[in-house]
Enzyme design. Structure first.
Site, PDB file in Angstrom:
ATOM      1  N   GLY A 182     -11.727  -1.902   7.977  1.00 27.33           N
ATOM      2  CA  GLY A 182     -10.831  -1.164   8.841  1.00 27.33           C
ATOM      3  C   GLY A 182     -10.866   0.314   8.543  1.00 27.33           C
ATOM      4  CG  ASP A 232       2.361   6.578  10.041  1.00 23.23           C
ATOM      5  OD1 ASP A 232       2.775   6.348  11.191  1.00 23.23           O
ATOM      6  OD2 ASP A 232       1.163   6.590   9.761  1.00 23.23           O
TER       7      ASP A 232
END
Length: 857
Positions: free
Chosen positions: A542, A660
């Site tokens: 990823g 976040d």
């Protein structure tokens, strides 16, 4: 004697039946001819290397039967459907090839043809059919050299194909398939979405290649009121390597794109770049187009990118003569020399009316009209244009000046910097590129001007130049006044450059560690390279907000995740040190563990514990995985996240704001315990600090940011509470906030949940797969807490300690929630594709700043 004879005949019949079945099952290496049945319901045809399989299937919630193609490794992924608009319910059917080479679906009871290809081959003597390992189902002439055909491993030479499924795609674009036009036959190849996820019939959205101007990819929607198509998304023109304006390619190029253009045909295709991954494009029933990838060691597809992904991707989002900039607030602004057509609508963030010129052209030869160059943008759509391949750029400029209707010009051939392209009238669908690209040198050494030249009247140019000169003069004054200081700084930089890089790199981490008596292991590069097979693409799992993530295995057998910071990422030394210090100090079962780090010069890496179950978004947004776990496990995950966030806000030594928090930043271990990750953007508050701060640099992810942070740059622990509320409602509903859509209204997920709450129908928000495993009052309490968290004003939101208390205690009294932040009804006036006029689309609202690919690490 008669019994023996009967037994003998029975044995012979069974043997012949078994032989027929054996032939059918081994047809991955056999040419099927009209004397054989290709498949009956319950049987399949497999390609030679077991890549693809052809057979009958039924969608998840449908009893209809279809003939389709799927991946052998992931049979739930259907890539082609033969009878998509002719479903069958009778299992007594066969898929055959006739003597004249037609593929047909035959009803054995009525002897009628349900579906067939509309092509016949007069000169064919012995046609046969084969499923290739590219996913292409082909009909060939049996008189050809069958042996050489069977052993042709390239699968690229289609000169012997009488018919192929690649000419009639469904909703999926495979490697080697052509998307575009055949000018000799007048035929067009394009993708068409399914009607719904359970209905493969022809849907409302098409994915196609336009030959107008420079080739571009479009996603368009059919309408019932008109024959024209409504454009949802446009890629931007082909620049010789890829289509402009498309999302950034992954760290490793998994595929290579090609555009072929000649007098006979124009088409776009792609080929795999690595053997360890398979990639495809799918246009969804909702109009979104996904680029997906499957790695050899995985059985689950990952999304590389989706378009449209953000508001600026929507066609004509800022109207005519407007430009969309994702890192600005508001998103839309007028091009230089233009003003909003309707100031009132723009104040209401409705930009569909677009912009008009401040002053029209004089149109005289000596009027003094000129141009400003716009770079780093997606070229406008080719609605009204003119082109000339042999004209130089200077000639192109003069041609534009001589035509009063000309508004913009540029190079026709971007790669070679030659040719002329001229726009007339309004400029539509202009956006700032995600990565700005300046002038580039071509193979011939010439400069390629990647930009457009916008025509402006002389008076407007004078005001622009005057403004630029004032700014330039101020810069000169500042530079001259600071020349001595700059010189001293340069000398200091030169001295520091001779410093030992290795010692400096270690001191950078060790200095911070010693201040808190922290012992953080420092890994050497050889250990990390061995663990990740020298950062092999097969170990890539990823990409986080600041760089790629690899899976690795140490000599001790310990599995690790290595976050390798990209040199051109937004995370510098400060953010790197911030993440190292934070995670090393934090000790909680719901926070990801940091094993160590590596730093040497510009190379920086973090070594984490490996999370085998990837990130939370792969669980809650996957219908099959989500419903198999049940509500109780979902609630355990909610509580784990809440306790981890409570630790950050209250129980750790220093108060920490994550900034976040989102589904892709929650990782799941072997037992699906959640762990909060990615602290590169976190903010630390000391004991004497204020509990609220502000910043001009808005960082985070669209859909999770609190209103006061996204609009004014103010953040506090209540900003994390807002993100937690969004995450809680996403877990309950199984829907993404930013992509949520409903047939009866245009609210986001937060607005939809609040409406259901006010109507007393809050349980309608619950994911259908979880309804049989939960207590209604328990779910209602979670929805209430989620709505309390996403209220518009920070002071109205609860603290994490109150949230944990309300979630854990059935009898806890909770206040009634107020209206959520960003509770606005989104406009959806989609663009109508027309050669001379367009309208804007304002289907999304707030801008996003960072993009994270949600893969496990």
């Amino acid at each position: 004697m008669e019994n023996c004879l009967l037994s003998f005949i029975t044995n012979i019949f069974c043997s012949l039946l078994f032989l027929k079945l054996l032939i059918l099952k081994s047809c991955s290496s056999t040419i099927i001819t009209p004397s054989q049945t290709i498949i009956s319901d319950g049987e399949t045809l497999v390609s030679a290397e077991q890549s693809f399989e052809l057979g009958f299937f039924s969608p998840k919630r449908s009893n209809n039967r279809y003939v389709g193609l799927w991946y052998k490794k992931t049979p739930d992924i259907i890539v082609w459907v033969a009878n998509r608009d002719n479903p069958i319910t009778d299992s007594n059917v066969t898929f055959i090839i006739t003597n004249n080479g037609k593929l047909a679906l035959l009803n054995n009871r009525t002897k009628s043809i349900i579906w067939s290809i509309n092509t016949s081959f007069a000169a064919t003597r012995n046609p046969s059919v084969r499923l290739l390992d590219t996913g292409n189902l082909v009909v060939i002439d049996g008189d050809k050299d069958i042996y050489s055909f069977n052993n042709n491993t390239s699968d690229d030479d289609n000169s012997d194909y009488l018919w192929q499924s690649f000419d009639y795609p469904s909703d999926t674009f495979l490697a080697g398939m052509k998307l575009g036009w055949n000018f000799e036959t007048g035929s067009q190849r394009y993708l068409t979405s399914w009607k719904t996820d359970d209905d493969p019939s022809t849907g409302d959205y098409i994915y196609w290649l336009s030959p107008r101007g420079l080739p571009q990819l479009f996603v368009s929607m059919k309408t019932t009121t008109t024959t024209k198509m409504v454009i949802k998304y446009r890629s931007g023109p082909w620049n010789g390597v890829h289509f402009g304006g498309t999302p950034k390619a992954p760290v490793f190029p998994l595929f290579k794109s090609f555009l072929v253009s000649n007098k006979d045909e124009l088409y776009y295709t792609f080929k795999a770049n690595v053997k360890s991954a398979v990639t495809r494009v799918k246009v969804n029933p909702t109009g979104l187009s996904d680029r997906l990838v499957l790695y050899n060691r995985s059985t689950q597809w990952s999304v590389l990118y989706t378009v449209p992904y953000e508001p600026c991707d929507n066609y004509g989002f800022c109207g005519a003569n407007g430009i969309c900039r994702m890192n600005r607030d508001p998103l839309c602004e007028c091009l230089e020399g233009f003003v909003p057509r309707s100031e009132e609508e723009w104040k209401m963030l409705n930009w569909s009316s677009g912009c008009v010129r401040k002053m029209e052209f004089d149109c005289r030869v000596d009027s003094g009209d000129g141009f400003v160059k716009l770079v780093g943008i997606k070229f406008p759509d080719f609605l009204e244009f003119w082109s000339n391949k042999s004209m130089s750029l200077a000639e192109c400029k003069q041609t534009c000046l001589s035509n009063c209707s000309c508004t913009t010009y540029t190079n026709l051939d971007i790669g070679r910097g030659s040719g002329c392209m001229i726009w007339f009238g309004n400029l539509v669908d202009v956006r700032e590129l995600r990565i700005k690209v300046g002038d580039k040198k071509t193979k011939e050494g010439k400069v390629s001007e990647e930009g457009i030249y916008l025509r402006l009247p002389a008076s407007v140019l004078e005001s622009i130049h005057a403004s630029k000169w004032k700014r330039r003069r101020l810069k000169i004054i500042i530079i001259v006044s600071l020349i001595t200081i700059i010189f001293c700084i340069l000398v200091l930089v030169i001295l520091l450059a001779f410093w030992n890089k290795k010692s400096k790199g270690r001191d950078l981490i060790q200095q911070e560690s010693n201040e808190e008596d922290l012992e953080l292991p420092l890994y050497d590069l050889a250990t990390i390279q061995f663990a990740t097979n020298n950062f092999s693409p097969e170990y890539w799992i990823g990409a986080g907000g600041f760089g790629p993530v690899y899976k690795g295995k140490l000599l001790t057998g310990q599995e690790i995740a290595v976050k390798r910071l990209s040199k051109n990422s937004g995370q510098g030394v400060k953010e790197f040190k911030n993440e190292v210090q934070l995670i090393a100090k934090l000790q909680h079962r719901n926070l990801v563990s940091l094993f160590g780090c590596y730093i040497q010069g510009d190379e920086r890496m973090l070594i984490y514990e490996y999370m085998p179950n990837r990130s939370l978004d792969h669980l809650i947004f996957d219908n099959d995985r989500s419903k198999t776990l049940g509500w109780e496990k979902h609630f355990d995950i909610v509580m784990g996240i809440a306790r981890g966030l409570l630790y950050l806000h209250r129980d750790s030594k220093l108060q920490i704001i994550h900034r976040d928090l989102k589904a892709s930043n929650i990782l799941l271990d072997n037992n699906l315990n959640p762990k909060i990750s990615d602290f590169g953007l976190a903010k630390i508050f000391g004991d004497d600090d204020k509990r609220e701060a502000s910043t001009r640099r808005i960082v985070g992810t669209y859909g999770y940011m609190a209103p006061e942070y996204a609009i004014d740059g103010k953040f506090s622990v209540k900003s994390d509470v807002f993100s937690f509320g969004v995450l809680l409602l996403e877990i309950v509903s199984g829907k993404r906030n930013r992509r949520f859509n409903h047939p009866d209204h245009h609210h986001n997920l937060l607005g939809h949940a609040w409406m259901l709450w006010n109507e007393g129908k809050s349980l309608d928000l619950l994911h259908s797969g979880l309804k049989g495993s939960c207590i209604d009052s328990h779910v209602v309490r979670c929805i209430q807490v989620g709505l309390l968290c996403v209220q518009k004003f920070p002071q109205d939101r609860p603290t994490m300690s109150s949230i944990v208390y309300m979630l854990e205690n059935e009898g806890a009294t909770s206040p009634q929630p107020g209206q959520p932040g960003f509770f606005v009804e989104r406009k959806s006036s989609d663009e109508e594709y027309h050669s001379k006029s367009t309208n804007g689309d304002s289907s999304y609202s707030l801008n996003s700043v960072t993009m994270t690919l949600p893969n496990g690490r």
